[in-house]
Design an enzyme around this catalytic site. Sequence first.
Site, mmCIF file in Angstrom:
data_model
loop_
_atom_site.group_PDB
_atom_site.id
_atom_site.type_symbol
_atom_site.label_atom_id
_atom_site.label_comp_id
_atom_site.label_asym_id
_atom_site.label_seq_id
_atom_site.Cartn_x
_atom_site.Cartn_y
_atom_site.Cartn_z
ATOM 1 N N CYS A 130 0.830 -1.200 0.000
ATOM 2 C CA CYS A 130 0.000 0.000 0.000
ATOM 3 C C CYS A 130 0.865 1.249 0.000
ATOM 4 O O CYS A 130 1.472 1.596 1.019
ATOM 5 C CB CYS A 130 -0.926 -0.005 1.217
ATOM 6 N N CYS A 133 -0.415 4.112 2.280
ATOM 7 C CA CYS A 133 -0.150 3.839 3.698
ATOM 8 C C CYS A 133 1.301 4.126 4.073
ATOM 9 O O CYS A 133 1.571 4.694 5.138
ATOM 10 C CB CYS A 133 -0.459 2.381 4.029
ATOM 11 N N ASP A 134 2.242 3.732 3.221
ATOM 12 C CA ASP A 134 3.638 3.636 3.661
ATOM 13 C C ASP A 134 4.663 4.454 2.886
ATOM 14 O O ASP A 134 5.834 4.494 3.288
ATOM 15 C CB ASP A 134 4.068 2.162 3.624
#
Length: 317
Positions: A130, A133-134
């Site tokens: 993701c 997300c990261d």
Amino acid sequence: MYDLIVLGAGPAGLTAGLYGARGKLKTLVIEKGLEGGQISTTTDVENYPGTPNISGFELSHTIKKQAETFGAEFVLDEVVEAELEGKVKKIKTKENEYEAKTVIISTGAKSRKLGFAGEDLFEGKGISYCATCDAAFYQDFDVYVIGGGDSAIDEALFIAKFAKNVYIIHRRNELRASKSLQDRAFNNEKVHFIWNSVVEEIKGNKMAEELVIRNLETGELTTVKQNGEPFGIFIFVGYIPETKIFEGQVDMEKGYIRTDEEMNTNIDGVFAAGDLRIKSLRQVVTATADGAIAAVNAEKYIAEQEGNEYKSFEENK
């Protein structure tokens, strides 16, 4: 007989359980594994509003406990069969059978994995599925992206906003992504390509430290080391929605469930929420929104079926 059975305890299912129980529905949430689904393995969740510096496990556990305070029941079991047509929905698990007036399907979608050595070991420890997300964790560091389709190139371009360099590893010598995305990638000075190659192995101690790449034409192995810097490896080779047992009952497209904006499926009293739904953005915040909408509409459906006027929780207090 439950008013609502929620299948899956990812962010969508947990939120559906919370909203269902808070709406005075007798609610059961069935989950075969750890609550939180994919997000439970994320060390830091930075983009869920109001909760900086929280782990995916902590966030999931908090929502579960909140749902339990309103009376939601949780069962650790695996659903093996579902009869969704009719007024009474029947759910069969490995251990039991349940009935409900409404069902919310929130069994999620799992990232497709490649199966190379170290992939499972370093998930959440250098390996991510993701970018939203990261990606921010790799500000000004080199990042490796695996894949060549629309999703991989789109996510690589997003990661390039943060990373020093983005190296796209693709097993062919040309991309499968749309021409417009390809043009953007080829014209981005941060984006580089490693053609005709696959990841052979990822090594490390507690975190990913070495990436072994195999050239499919020559068989040559190349080891990449980050020399103490954070190692970002992002895999984008598609998702697998966890919807197989609902095939033939619920309308789907490539395994993803089709709903309207109220989370209704084609079956009365059956709703879907979260990553298994056809949608443009799969994030924790959109999953929780789906779960809330589905539960509220399940409550409305029951009220209509019983000839009652729907009232919100606040109106019922």
